[in-house]
Design an enzyme around this catalytic site. Structure first.
Site, short mmCIF file in Angstrom:
data_model
loop_
_atom_site.label_atom_id
_atom_site.label_comp_id
_atom_site.label_asym_id
_atom_site.label_seq_id
_atom_site.Cartn_x
_atom_site.Cartn_y
_atom_site.Cartn_z
CE LYS A 55 34.64 -2.98 -20.81
NZ LYS A 55 36.00 -2.73 -20.31
CB CYS A 71 39.84 -1.08 -25.01
SG CYS A 71 40.27 -0.18 -26.49
CG ASP A 72 38.06 -5.75 -20.60
OD1 ASP A 72 37.27 -5.04 -19.95
OD2 ASP A 72 38.73 -6.65 -20.08
CB SER A 73 43.69 -4.46 -20.45
OG SER A 73 43.85 -3.61 -21.55
#
EC number: 3.6.1.9
Length: 196
Positions: A55, A71-73
């Site tokens: 990203k 960010c990624d969760s």
């Protein structure tokens, strides 16, 4: 110099705004399924960092002098990485699986400034309440958890159903502010440089 958020997440935006920053919002459009497929067999923490980096990389070229955050969760439950449920039915099924258990929310971060990268996965233990079927269905039908990793939030209606967390609450919301502060220091910057 500005903080650029490669995300359309209202929760990440809220964290930065509450922290005194007016971020530039520039959502990255990547093929998350392709990144995950490419990482098949990798450690869960590496997968979420790869998503976060993809990203940030997608937008960093447009902001060469700024600080770009990706960010990624995802939720790690019973050794399976779970993303957003997207539908009411999937949310109900997910909650029936995770209620009364402890799982780990993994939030991958990738921050770049002038070609210097800092990446990290922040891991937070989530203890889900033993929630009734009626509350699970009502929560799912509210729409709030449909586009959230792990099908929950700490804020709004989700606050009823999380018994405790062990770790960084801002990371659970989507962006670890302590991690971001450490990144800025590494770049020779201060958090207050970005306050309005």
């Amino acid at each position: 110099m500005r903080l650029v958020l490669a995300s359309q997440s209202p929760s990440r935006r809220m964290l930065l705004e509450q922290g005194g920053v007016a971020p530039i919002l520039h959502p990255a459009h990547i093929d998350e399924d392709a990144v995950i497929a490419e990482m098949r067999g990798a450690a869960p923490a590496d997968i979420v960092v790869a998503l976060a980096r993809a990203k940030a990389e997608a937008v960093a070229g447009e902001f060469p002098e700024d600080v770009v955050i990706g960010c990624d969760s995802m939720l790690l439950l019973d050794d399976e990485l779970l993303g957003k449920p997207h539908t009411v039915e999937a949310t109900i099924e997910r909650w029936k699986q995770q209620r009364g258990t402890t799982a780990h929310l993994l939030t991958g971060h990738a921050v770049v400034h002038r070609s210097e990268w800092v990446t990290e996965t922040v891991r937070t233990a989530i203890r889900f309440g033993d929630v009734s079927d009626a509350d699970i269905e009502a929560y799912a039908r509210s729409g709030q958890p449909l586009e959230c990793a792990g099908a929950f939030t700490l804020e709004a209606l989700g606050s009823w159903f999380i018994d405790s967390i062990d770790g960084d609450p801002t990371s659970v919301i989507g962006l670890s502010m302590p991690f971001l502060r450490r990144c800025l220091y590494r770049f020779g910057l201060d958090a207050s440089d970005f306050w309005e």
